[in-house]
Design an enzyme around this catalytic site. Structure first.
Site, PDB file in Angstrom:
ATOM      1  N   ALA A  10      46.262  99.708  -1.137  1.00 16.60           N
ATOM      2  CA  ALA A  10      45.510 100.127  -2.292  1.00 16.60           C
ATOM      3  C   ALA A  10      43.886 100.190  -1.712  1.00 16.60           C
ATOM      4  CB  ALA A  10      45.325  99.002  -3.343  1.00 16.60           C
ATOM      5  N   ALA A  11      43.671 100.977  -0.588  1.00 12.90           N
ATOM      6  CA  ALA A  11      42.196 100.843   0.104  1.00 12.90           C
ATOM      7  C   ALA A  11      41.563 102.247  -0.277  1.00 12.90           C
ATOM      8  CB  ALA A  11      42.491 100.566   1.645  1.00 12.90           C
ATOM      9  N   LYS A  23      40.105 102.154  -8.359  1.00 10.85           N
ATOM     10  CA  LYS A  23      41.359 103.037  -8.961  1.00 10.85           C
ATOM     11  C   LYS A  23      42.395 101.984  -9.517  1.00 10.85           C
ATOM     12  CE  LYS A  23      44.347 105.626  -6.951  1.00 10.85           C
ATOM     13  NZ  LYS A  23      44.813 106.887  -6.096  1.00 10.85           N
ATOM     14  N   GLN A  73      40.789  97.121   5.089  1.00 10.65           N
ATOM     15  CA  GLN A  73      40.836  98.176   5.900  1.00 10.65           C
ATOM     16  C   GLN A  73      39.380  98.900   6.129  1.00 10.65           C
ATOM     17  OE1 GLN A  73      43.099 101.576   4.498  1.00 10.65           O
ATOM     18  NE2 GLN A  73      43.473 102.453   6.407  1.00 10.65           N
ATOM     19  N   GLY A 140      55.136 114.240   0.416  1.00 14.53           N
ATOM     20  CA  GLY A 140      55.874 114.305   1.635  1.00 14.53           C
ATOM     21  C   GLY A 140      57.342 114.716   1.503  1.00 14.53           C
ATOM     22  N   ASN A 170      59.139 111.928  -0.606  1.00 12.22           N
ATOM     23  CA  ASN A 170      59.152 110.581  -0.379  1.00 12.22           C
ATOM     24  C   ASN A 170      58.043 109.898  -1.532  1.00 12.22           C
ATOM     25  OD1 ASN A 170      58.284 108.052   0.912  1.00 12.22           O
ATOM     26  ND2 ASN A 170      56.479 109.178   1.734  1.00 12.22           N
ATOM     27  N   HIS A 330      47.128  98.246 -48.565  1.00 10.80           N
ATOM     28  CA  HIS A 330      46.165  99.268 -48.265  1.00 10.80           C
ATOM     29  C   HIS A 330      44.755  98.845 -47.897  1.00 10.80           C
ATOM     30  CE1 HIS A 330      48.796 100.572 -51.710  1.00 10.80           C
ATOM     31  NE2 HIS A 330      48.485  99.312 -52.140  1.00 10.80           N
ATOM     32  N   ASN A 353      35.240  86.962 -41.485  1.00 11.16           N
ATOM     33  CA  ASN A 353      35.378  85.803 -40.551  1.00 11.16           C
ATOM     34  C   ASN A 353      34.528  85.592 -39.632  1.00 11.16           C
ATOM     35  OD1 ASN A 353      35.983  88.286 -39.270  1.00 11.16           O
ATOM     36  ND2 ASN A 353      37.474  87.364 -37.845  1.00 11.16           N
ATOM     37  N   SER A 372      42.287  92.967 -55.740  1.00 11.34           N
ATOM     38  CA  SER A 372      41.855  94.327 -55.141  1.00 11.34           C
ATOM     39  C   SER A 372      40.045  93.753 -54.835  1.00 11.34           C
ATOM     40  CB  SER A 372      41.839  95.480 -55.864  1.00 11.34           C
ATOM     41  OG  SER A 372      43.117  95.786 -55.566  1.00 11.34           O
TER      42      SER A 372
HETATM   43  C1  UD1 Z   1      51.446 109.585   0.215  1.00  8.08           C
HETATM   44  C2  UD1 Z   1      52.477 109.863   1.363  1.00  8.08           C
HETATM   45  C3  UD1 Z   1      53.445 110.989   0.840  1.00  8.08           C
HETATM   46  C4  UD1 Z   1      54.110 110.308  -0.404  1.00  8.08           C
HETATM   47  C5  UD1 Z   1      53.156 110.299  -1.361  1.00  8.08           C
HETATM   48  C6  UD1 Z   1      53.783 109.508  -2.598  1.00  8.08           C
HETATM   49  C7  UD1 Z   1      51.495 109.484   3.533  1.00  8.08           C
HETATM   50  C8  UD1 Z   1      50.720 110.027   4.638  1.00  8.08           C
HETATM   51  N1  UD1 Z   1      52.079 110.340   2.569  1.00  8.08           N
HETATM   52  O1  UD1 Z   1      50.599 110.734   0.214  1.00  8.08           O
HETATM   53  O2  UD1 Z   1      54.601 111.274   1.853  1.00  8.08           O
HETATM   54  O3  UD1 Z   1      54.863 111.431  -0.982  1.00  8.08           O
HETATM   55  O4  UD1 Z   1      52.145 109.106  -0.903  1.00  8.08           O
HETATM   56  O5  UD1 Z   1      52.850 109.143  -3.631  1.00  8.08           O
HETATM   57  O6  UD1 Z   1      51.714 108.110   3.508  1.00  8.08           O
HETATM   58  N2  UD1 Z   1      45.850 104.045   1.243  1.00  8.08           N
HETATM   59  C9  UD1 Z   1      45.083 103.110   1.909  1.00  8.08           C
HETATM   60  N3  UD1 Z   1      44.310 103.525   3.062  1.00  8.08           N
HETATM   61  C10 UD1 Z   1      44.403 104.776   3.520  1.00  8.08           C
HETATM   62  C11 UD1 Z   1      44.872 105.696   2.924  1.00  8.08           C
HETATM   63  C12 UD1 Z   1      45.669 105.458   1.988  1.00  8.08           C
HETATM   64  O7  UD1 Z   1      45.323 101.835   1.645  1.00  8.08           O
HETATM   65  O8  UD1 Z   1      43.666 104.744   4.587  1.00  8.08           O
HETATM   66  C13 UD1 Z   1      46.637 103.801   0.234  1.00  8.08           C
HETATM   67  C14 UD1 Z   1      46.028 104.374  -1.004  1.00  8.08           C
HETATM   68  O9  UD1 Z   1      45.315 103.662  -1.766  1.00  8.08           O
HETATM   69  C15 UD1 Z   1      47.333 104.649  -1.956  1.00  8.08           C
HETATM   70  C16 UD1 Z   1      48.282 104.780  -0.900  1.00  8.08           C
HETATM   71  O10 UD1 Z   1      47.937 104.186   0.453  1.00  8.08           O
HETATM   72  O11 UD1 Z   1      47.640 103.534  -2.769  1.00  8.08           O
HETATM   73  C17 UD1 Z   1      48.728 106.387  -0.634  1.00  8.08           C
HETATM   74  O12 UD1 Z   1      47.871 106.989  -0.119  1.00  8.08           O
HETATM   75  P1  UD1 Z   1      47.420 108.522  -0.725  1.00  8.08           P
HETATM   76  O13 UD1 Z   1      46.166 108.953   0.085  1.00  8.08           O
HETATM   77  O14 UD1 Z   1      47.479 108.518  -2.150  1.00  8.08           O
HETATM   78  O15 UD1 Z   1      48.706 108.977  -0.036  1.00  8.08           O
HETATM   79  P2  UD1 Z   1      49.304 110.472  -0.589  1.00  8.08           P
HETATM   80  O16 UD1 Z   1      48.524 111.914  -0.163  1.00  8.08           O
HETATM   81  O17 UD1 Z   1      49.788 110.496  -2.120  1.00  8.08           O
HETATM   82 CA    CA Z   2      48.820 108.769  -3.927  1.00  3.10          CA
END
Ligand code: UD1
Ligand code: CA
Length: 379
Positions: A10-11, A23, A73, A140, A170, A330, A353, A372
């Site tokens: 979630a970075a 986000k 990260q 992917g 994926n 109503h 209230n 009413s």
């Molecule tokens: C990624 C997958 C893709 C898949 C898709 C599904 C990779 C390279 N690709 O793509 O195959 O179909 O998810 O939704 O993994 N994040 C970090 N640090 C970073 C980059 C990303 O923590 O440096 C986290 C983001 O916050 C996110 C998650 O990793 O929660 C996925 O990253 P995102 O950039 O959204 O990948 P996609 O391009 O969607």
């Molecule tokens: Ca994504």
């Protein structure tokens, strides 16, 4: 239960949200996205959870509280790099590691349980979740050989014309044997197109090393939908609402028009209650059996509605309880009120209230008839 640890990625910056709020703290049905993912992680038996944070980490960490570990990260160098940051979290750990993304709130615990079961039964090095979708753009693609054996995951930017036509994608949910994961993730090279380290490159690496890769396929592809934009937030939100309404209907509630009915996932409703259009029902509301709610009703948090109650149009009920068989048809407002049984609340009744500083309770006894246009000033 077998040992399981979960890493939630979630970075990411969530640039496309164009928001000051991180986000994963954007809400659907009043709940931050990350909470849905955490709930699933817990439900499938994760003994420890680590969230990888980067952008606006402090704000997210504050929300998560002390029970969830976090790592930072420092530079957003891709999903493989994000996993590397969680290496300490898995030090001397030999069990399975589940990897989830923080922005996919529709993930179902059933799919992940399936995946874990397959992973463990097959003793795979990695098992990941796939979905077959109409439009695979941006995801992917899962590359397989003639025998359907997985060879790689190919990201959009690197896919050939033919690979782009592949509709099996994926989802971004993986289970790994911990040691194999952290060893291989070091070996992933920089992707030349995007200058990031892709976790998905681990698949081809495992194939080269002769390690076993398994997949499971979800039959509800929308569960993989990630929130990347405000539009995505609305789309995912509408799927989630749809699921909530479907569950209620399965339990014997009539929803006349699901498209204009908004019910929070925490709401409980008894059988044979009818919800009419343009109705909003918020967190932790409980409604009994055989009630008529709406059209245009607004039931706000913590409201309790007993059996056989009628709440009609332009009626708002907030932090109140309404007893069995009472009627409020109503233009009325009940706030911080306790209403007995078989009460009639006439048109235009308002409980005043709030005195500008404090909220006060109004209590209405059984079988009271409130005419009413009455204003009941509490206390
Ligand atoms: C990624 C997958 C893709 C898949 C898709 C599904 C990779 C390279 N690709 O793509 O195959 O179909 O998810 O939704 O993994 N994040 C970090 N640090 C970073 C980059 C990303 O923590 O440096 C986290 C983001 O916050 C996110 C998650 O990793 O929660 C996925 O990253 P995102 O950039 O959204 O990948 P996609 O391009 O969607
Ligand atoms: Ca994504």
């Amino acid at each position: 239960m077998k040992d399981l640890r979960t890493i939630i990625l979630a970075a990411g910056k969530g640039t496309r949200m164009k928001s000051e709020t991180p986000k994963v703290l954007h809400k659907i049905s009043g709940r931050p996205l990350i909470d849905y993912v955490l709930e699933v992680a817990k439900a499938v038996g994760s003994l420890k959870i680590c969230v990888v944070l980067g952008h606006q980490a402090e704000q997210v960490r504050e929300h998560l509280g002390p029970a969830v570990s976090t790592v930072i990260q420092k530079k957003l160098l891709g999903t493989a790099d994000a996993v590397k940051c969680a290496k300490e979290f898995c030090r001397e750990y030999r069990g399975d590691v589940l990897i989830l993304c923080g922005d996919t709130p529709l993930l179902r615990k059933e799919s992940i349980r399936d995946l874990l079961q397959r992973h463990r039964r097959q003793k795979a090095a990695c098992t990941f979740l796939t979905a077959v979708v109409e439009d695979s753009q941006g995801y992917g693609r899962v590359i397989r050989d003639g025998e359907k054996k997985v060879l790689a995951i190919r990201e959009e930017g690197d896919a050939t014309f033919d690979e782009k036509k592949i509709r099996e994608i994926n989802v971004g949910v993986y289970c790994f044997q911990s040691e194999l994961l952290f060893k291989a993730v070091q070996e992933i090279g920089l992707n030349p197109t995007k200058k990031e380290f892709y976790l998905t490159d681990i698949i081809a690496l495992f194939v080269q090393q002769g390690l076993m890769i398994e997949t499971t396929q979800t039959d509800t592809p929308q569960e993989g939908l990630g929130v990347n934009t405000r539009e995505g937030l609305a789309i995912v939100g509408s799927f989630m609402r749809e699921n909530v309404l479907k569950n209620l209907m399965e339990q014997g509630v009539t929803i006349i028009d699901p498209l204009t009915t908004f019910i929070d996932h925490t709401v409980k409703i008894g059988t044979d209650t009818i919800i009419k259009p343009f109705t909003v029902i918020e967190e932790n509301v409980k409604i009994g059996k055989k009630c008529l709610i709406g059209p245009f009703a607004h039931l706000r948090p913590e409201t309790r509605i007993a059996d056989g109650v009628e709440i009609g149009n332009f009626a708002e009920v907030s932090r109140s309880s309404v007893g069995e068989g009472s009627i409020m048809k109503h233009f009325s407002f009940l706030g911080d009120a306790t209403v007995g049984k078989k009460v009639n609340i006439g048109a235009g009744v308002v409980t005043a209230n709030f005195d500008g500083e404090k909220k006060h309770r109004t209590s209405i006894g059984d079988e009271a008839f409130i005419g009413s246009d009455s204003i009941l000033v509490a206390p």
